[in-house]
Motif scaffolding. Structure first.
Motif, PDB file in Angstrom:
ATOM      1  N   ASP A  19     -12.814  -0.679  11.714  1.00 21.10           N
ATOM      2  CA  ASP A  19     -13.016   1.352  11.715  1.00 21.10           C
ATOM      3  C   ASP A  19     -11.867   1.804  10.505  1.00 21.10           C
ATOM      4  O   ASP A  19     -10.239   1.219   9.844  1.00 21.10           O
ATOM      5  CB  ASP A  19     -13.632   1.569  12.137  1.00 21.10           C
ATOM      6  CG  ASP A  19     -12.252   2.076  13.743  1.00 21.10           C
ATOM      7  OD1 ASP A  19     -10.527   1.621  12.957  1.00 21.10           O
ATOM      8  OD2 ASP A  19     -12.166   3.808  14.404  1.00 21.10           O
ATOM      9  N   GLY A  20     -11.934   2.536   9.638  1.00 18.62           N
ATOM     10  CA  GLY A  20     -11.077   3.417   8.904  1.00 18.62           C
ATOM     11  C   GLY A  20     -11.356   3.340   7.250  1.00 18.62           C
ATOM     12  O   GLY A  20     -12.707   2.952   6.915  1.00 18.62           O
ATOM     13  N   PRO A  21     -10.007   4.077   6.335  1.00 16.34           N
ATOM     14  CA  PRO A  21     -10.924   3.549   5.286  1.00 16.34           C
ATOM     15  C   PRO A  21     -10.826   2.071   4.585  1.00 16.34           C
ATOM     16  O   PRO A  21     -10.526   0.928   4.838  1.00 16.34           O
ATOM     17  CB  PRO A  21      -9.434   3.989   4.320  1.00 16.34           C
ATOM     18  CG  PRO A  21      -8.840   4.979   5.343  1.00 16.34           C
ATOM     19  CD  PRO A  21      -9.106   4.251   6.597  1.00 16.34           C
ATOM     20  N   THR A  22     -11.745   2.086   3.619  1.00 20.11           N
ATOM     21  CA  THR A  22     -12.320   1.244   3.321  1.00 20.11           C
ATOM     22  C   THR A  22     -12.738   0.634   1.049  1.00 20.11           C
ATOM     23  O   THR A  22     -12.318  -0.308   0.970  1.00 20.11           O
ATOM     24  CB  THR A  22     -13.773   0.267   2.721  1.00 20.11           C
ATOM     25  OG1 THR A  22     -15.143   1.468   2.867  1.00 20.11           O
ATOM     26  CG2 THR A  22     -13.964   0.748   5.029  1.00 20.11           C
ATOM     27  N   GLU A  23     -12.119   1.853   0.759  1.00 16.27           N
ATOM     28  CA  GLU A  23     -11.579   2.255  -0.854  1.00 16.27           C
ATOM     29  C   GLU A  23     -10.316   1.171  -1.676  1.00 16.27           C
ATOM     30  O   GLU A  23      -9.064   1.539  -0.910  1.00 16.27           O
ATOM     31  CB  GLU A  23     -11.921   3.351  -1.535  1.00 16.27           C
ATOM     32  CG  GLU A  23     -12.231   3.589  -2.384  1.00 16.27           C
ATOM     33  CD  GLU A  23     -11.958   4.549  -3.273  1.00 16.27           C
ATOM     34  OE1 GLU A  23     -11.965   5.154  -4.918  1.00 16.27           O
ATOM     35  OE2 GLU A  23     -11.862   5.716  -2.154  1.00 16.27           O
ATOM     36  N   ILE A  24     -10.963   0.484  -2.340  1.00 12.91           N
ATOM     37  CA  ILE A  24      -9.921  -0.090  -2.882  1.00 12.91           C
ATOM     38  C   ILE A  24      -9.300   1.043  -4.265  1.00 12.91           C
ATOM     39  O   ILE A  24     -10.328   1.078  -4.769  1.00 12.91           O
ATOM     40  CB  ILE A  24      -9.989  -1.375  -3.518  1.00 12.91           C
ATOM     41  CG1 ILE A  24     -10.737  -2.192  -2.123  1.00 12.91           C
ATOM     42  CG2 ILE A  24      -8.542  -2.194  -4.186  1.00 12.91           C
ATOM     43  CD1 ILE A  24     -11.084  -4.002  -2.688  1.00 12.91           C
ATOM     44  N   THR A  25      -7.908   1.033  -3.842  1.00 10.90           N
ATOM     45  CA  THR A  25      -7.638   2.163  -5.071  1.00 10.90           C
ATOM     46  C   THR A  25      -6.326   1.595  -5.792  1.00 10.90           C
ATOM     47  O   THR A  25      -5.329   0.072  -5.279  1.00 10.90           O
ATOM     48  CB  THR A  25      -7.281   3.279  -4.748  1.00 10.90           C
ATOM     49  OG1 THR A  25      -6.294   3.496  -3.460  1.00 10.90           O
ATOM     50  CG2 THR A  25      -8.837   3.920  -4.224  1.00 10.90           C
ATOM     51  N   ASP A  26      -5.422   1.939  -6.153  1.00 13.45           N
ATOM     52  CA  ASP A  26      -4.458   1.399  -6.941  1.00 13.45           C
ATOM     53  C   ASP A  26      -4.500   0.430  -7.122  1.00 13.45           C
ATOM     54  O   ASP A  26      -2.851  -0.001  -7.225  1.00 13.45           O
ATOM     55  CB  ASP A  26      -3.096   2.132  -6.675  1.00 13.45           C
ATOM     56  CG  ASP A  26      -3.325   3.839  -5.688  1.00 13.45           C
ATOM     57  OD1 ASP A  26      -3.325   4.389  -6.535  1.00 13.45           O
ATOM     58  OD2 ASP A  26      -3.176   4.406  -4.820  1.00 13.45           O
ATOM     59  N   LEU A  27      -4.718  -0.384  -7.923  1.00 12.97           N
ATOM     60  CA  LEU A  27      -4.588  -1.720  -8.306  1.00 12.97           C
ATOM     61  C   LEU A  27      -3.805  -1.708  -9.605  1.00 12.97           C
ATOM     62  O   LEU A  27      -3.607  -2.953  -9.395  1.00 12.97           O
ATOM     63  CB  LEU A  27      -6.370  -2.139  -9.090  1.00 12.97           C
ATOM     64  CG  LEU A  27      -7.983  -1.871  -8.308  1.00 12.97           C
ATOM     65  CD1 LEU A  27      -8.626  -1.899  -9.623  1.00 12.97           C
ATOM     66  CD2 LEU A  27      -8.381  -2.744  -7.875  1.00 12.97           C
ATOM     67  N   ASP A  28      -3.288  -0.612 -10.300  1.00 15.51           N
ATOM     68  CA  ASP A  28      -1.990  -1.414 -10.954  1.00 15.51           C
ATOM     69  C   ASP A  28      -1.140  -1.057 -10.233  1.00 15.51           C
ATOM     70  O   ASP A  28       0.258  -1.641 -10.945  1.00 15.51           O
ATOM     71  CB  ASP A  28      -1.903   0.029 -11.919  1.00 15.51           C
ATOM     72  CG  ASP A  28      -2.159   1.737 -11.436  1.00 15.51           C
ATOM     73  OD1 ASP A  28      -2.682   1.481 -10.515  1.00 15.51           O
ATOM     74  OD2 ASP A  28      -0.863   1.922 -12.098  1.00 15.51           O
ATOM     75  N   LYS A  29      -0.959  -1.164  -9.242  1.00 15.20           N
ATOM     76  CA  LYS A  29      -0.193  -1.235  -8.249  1.00 15.20           C
ATOM     77  C   LYS A  29       0.158  -2.508  -6.816  1.00 15.20           C
ATOM     78  O   LYS A  29       1.198  -2.357  -5.736  1.00 15.20           O
ATOM     79  CB  LYS A  29       0.000   0.701  -7.336  1.00 15.20           C
ATOM     80  CG  LYS A  29       0.946   1.556  -7.886  1.00 15.20           C
ATOM     81  CD  LYS A  29       0.227   3.011  -6.811  1.00 15.20           C
ATOM     82  CE  LYS A  29       0.855   3.652  -8.102  1.00 15.20           C
ATOM     83  NZ  LYS A  29       0.339   5.099  -7.069  1.00 15.20           N
ATOM     84  N   THR A  30      -0.798  -2.790  -7.339  1.00  9.80           N
ATOM     85  CA  THR A  30      -0.910  -4.134  -6.766  1.00  9.80           C
ATOM     86  C   THR A  30       0.276  -5.476  -6.478  1.00  9.80           C
ATOM     87  O   THR A  30       0.693  -5.480  -5.176  1.00  9.80           O
ATOM     88  CB  THR A  30      -2.083  -5.361  -7.079  1.00  9.80           C
ATOM     89  OG1 THR A  30      -2.991  -4.640  -6.914  1.00  9.80           O
ATOM     90  CG2 THR A  30      -2.114  -6.372  -5.946  1.00  9.80           C
ATOM     91  N   GLN A  31       1.242  -4.899  -7.498  1.00 12.01           N
ATOM     92  CA  GLN A  31       1.720  -6.581  -6.967  1.00 12.01           C
ATOM     93  C   GLN A  31       3.247  -5.880  -6.077  1.00 12.01           C
ATOM     94  O   GLN A  31       4.143  -6.392  -5.271  1.00 12.01           O
ATOM     95  CB  GLN A  31       2.449  -7.009  -8.428  1.00 12.01           C
ATOM     96  CG  GLN A  31       1.134  -7.963  -9.012  1.00 12.01           C
ATOM     97  CD  GLN A  31       1.211  -9.051  -7.424  1.00 12.01           C
ATOM     98  OE1 GLN A  31       1.682  -9.499  -6.817  1.00 12.01           O
ATOM     99  NE2 GLN A  31      -0.463  -8.846  -7.816  1.00 12.01           N
ATOM    100  N   ALA A  32       3.407  -4.374  -6.915  1.00 12.71           N
ATOM    101  CA  ALA A  32       3.971  -3.112  -5.655  1.00 12.71           C
ATOM    102  C   ALA A  32       4.000  -3.754  -4.071  1.00 12.71           C
ATOM    103  O   ALA A  32       5.036  -3.652  -3.742  1.00 12.71           O
ATOM    104  CB  ALA A  32       4.988  -2.257  -6.513  1.00 12.71           C
ATOM    105  N   ASN A  33       2.520  -3.110  -3.984  1.00 19.76           N
ATOM    106  CA  ASN A  33       2.459  -2.823  -2.829  1.00 19.76           C
ATOM    107  C   ASN A  33       2.693  -4.265  -2.217  1.00 19.76           C
ATOM    108  O   ASN A  33       3.178  -4.049  -1.362  1.00 19.76           O
ATOM    109  CB  ASN A  33       0.540  -2.786  -2.810  1.00 19.76           C
ATOM    110  CG  ASN A  33       0.844  -0.753  -3.250  1.00 19.76           C
ATOM    111  OD1 ASN A  33       1.599  -0.406  -3.233  1.00 19.76           O
ATOM    112  ND2 ASN A  33      -0.334  -0.838  -3.838  1.00 19.76           N
TER     113      ASN A  33
END
Length: 256
Positions: free
Chosen positions: A123-137
């Protein structure tokens, strides 16, 4: 079709519609299988489909994480007694090559009735956000895995997470850095010391980062499949599926 569309089509054909002919069109003939119980090749997967149908097992996909030719599904399998437990949490990872699905890895773990944090395993969040931060994350999470979980520099933990804000979905671990530390100490007291923790591949999309790790715990080989959610440059949430790696498999491809 995009890699994500291909994988979701295969998953539907195999585990929902139970249609081997449709599934066969989506995979390479030399489909590489890493599930320890399933023979490699397209026909190994086709042989699994009627067993799934006969068992009455159902599948639910909670999250889909895609990066390049890799697609991660975060799944629950119910009515799964024939495969080891009434309900199983799972990560299924697929690699796409030239418009077909060429390789599959997975990890499955029984879902307990209660958990230390009160959260479920999926369970928990499912929404993908911050696509511009993918490599940093992705870099942040791999640093956390290397320094904290792998033990290279555990004193750097606050570079990666707020000790008070770490929502935990591992059924045996409570929230926060304190919960993680207590669990590690408890596992060590039971002889379950991690002496190897080597990431094999990672898949990131926006605020979600998945890492598959080859580990030695308590002197035995284990597979750790972990998913982290990142928010404002810090890791804030964690899901995982952990299982021992059997000595004998239905193929010679290994777990990874």
């Amino acid at each position: 079709m995009t890699p994500k569309e291909l994988v979701l089509a295969l998953f539907s054909a195999a585990f929902i519609e139970h249609d081997p002919d449709a599934a066969r069109q989506l995979v390479t003939a030399d489909y590489i299988q890493h599930d320890p119980q399933v023979p490699t090749g397209a026909e190994g997967l086709m042989g699994l489909i009627p067993l799934v149908q006969q068992s009455g097992m159902t599948a639910t996909t909670h999250r889909v994480i895609t990066e390049g030719d890799m697609v991660v599904l975060h799944n629950t399998y119910d009515n799964a007694d024939a495969f080891g437990a009434p309900s199983l949490a799972a990560f299924d990872i697929f690699r796409v090559e030239d418009g077909k699905i060429a390789e599959h890895w997975d990890n499955l773990q029984p879902i307990p009735e209660t958990t230390a944090s009160g959260r479920g395993m999926t369970d928990g969040p499912t929404e993908i956000t911050d696509l511009d931060k993918t490599q940093a994350n992705k870099a942040l999470v791999l640093g956390f895995v290397r320094d904290v979980l792998g033990g290279a520099a555990p004193e750097n933990v606050t570079n990666y997470m707020d000790p008070e804000v770490y929502m935990q979905h591992n059924p045996s671990i409570e929230d926060g850095l304190s919960g993680l530390m207590v669990a590690i100490e408890s596992f060590a007291a039971q002889g379950m010391v991690i002496t190897k923790f080597e990431p094999q591949f990672a898949v990131a999309e926006g605020n979600f980062v998945f890492v598959a790790t080859d580990a030695i715990m308590g002197g035995e080989p284990w597979a750790f499949f972990d998913l982290w959610r990142v928010e404002d440059g810090k890791i804030v949430e964690h899901w995982d599926v952990v299982s021992p790696i059997p000595a004998e498999m239905a193929h010679d491809n290994g777990k990874f």
